[in-house]
Design an enzyme around this catalytic site. Structure first.
Site, PDB file in Angstrom:
ATOM      1  N   GLU A 165       0.829  -1.208   0.000  1.00 51.10           N
ATOM      2  CA  GLU A 165       0.000   0.000   0.000  1.00 51.10           C
ATOM      3  C   GLU A 165       0.866   1.262   0.000  1.00 51.10           C
ATOM      4  O   GLU A 165       0.526   2.242  -0.653  1.00 51.10           O
ATOM      5  CB  GLU A 165      -0.960   0.022   1.184  1.00 51.10           C
ATOM      6  CG  GLU A 165      -1.901   1.216   1.100  1.00 51.10           C
ATOM      7  CD  GLU A 165      -3.191   1.066   1.860  1.00 51.10           C
ATOM      8  OE1 GLU A 165      -3.993   2.007   1.789  1.00 51.10           O
ATOM      9  OE2 GLU A 165      -3.414   0.020   2.499  1.00 51.10           O
ATOM     10  N   GLY A 183      -5.938   5.274  -0.498  1.00 51.64           N
ATOM     11  CA  GLY A 183      -6.141   3.873  -0.824  1.00 51.64           C
ATOM     12  C   GLY A 183      -7.529   3.465  -0.366  1.00 51.64           C
ATOM     13  O   GLY A 183      -7.904   3.712   0.783  1.00 51.64           O
ATOM     14  N   GLY A 197      -7.149   6.617 -14.217  1.00 53.79           N
ATOM     15  CA  GLY A 197      -8.283   7.475 -14.520  1.00 53.79           C
ATOM     16  C   GLY A 197      -8.133   8.813 -13.818  1.00 53.79           C
ATOM     17  O   GLY A 197      -7.192   9.040 -13.063  1.00 53.79           O
TER      18      GLY A 197
END
Length: 141
Positions: free
Chosen positions: A63, A83, A109
């Site tokens: 992460e 996250g 995106g």
């Protein structure tokens, strides 16, 4: 704007001071557009009771590197990264040495980034395979 590897690494390593990344001794070591790599030592600090690399430490590495990688695609003065989902498949154990987390972009995106993070050892053996979804938010002042 051109990609500046040294600037990215310096930013990521500087932001890690006095955080979980610092506690786990995670160091960002390589970057290119759409990829960020970090390393973490495997020692008793990141072991589970059986003397193996703790899955939670592995996920923390994944992460950390995946979230930091999203910073390459945003303006940190105007945007933040969060996250929102992570999954991990732990495939091999590790007792000592170094593990590397390499995040590669799957989808970039405007508001969602999807990363694949491969956790490998010094011999490039796959330890864990992780997937991280980050959300890009406008920074609130």
């Amino acid at each position: 704007m051109s990609f500046d590897k040294e600037k990215v690494l310096a930013l990521c390593n500087n932001w890690s001071k006095n955080t979980l990344m610092g506690t786990l001794e995670i160091e960002y070591i390589d970057a290119e557009e759409g990829m960020l790599k970090a390393r973490m030592p495997v020692n008793p600090r990141v072991h589970q009771p059986m003397g193996l690399l703790h899955g939670g430490a592995t996920v923390a590495l994944a992460e950390s590197v995946g979230s930091a990688a999203s910073l390459m695609f945003v303006n940190p003065e105007k945007q933040e990264v969060r996250g929102i989902e992570i999954s991990a498949n732990h495939l091999k154990s590790k007792r000592e040495g170094i593990v590397y987390g390499t995040a590669k972009i799957i989808h970039k995106g405007a508001s969602i980034h999807l990363w694949e993070i491969r956790i490998t050892d010094e011999e490039d053996r796959l330890i864990s395979l992780c997937k991280l979804t980050n959300m890009v938010l406008s920074r609130k002042r």
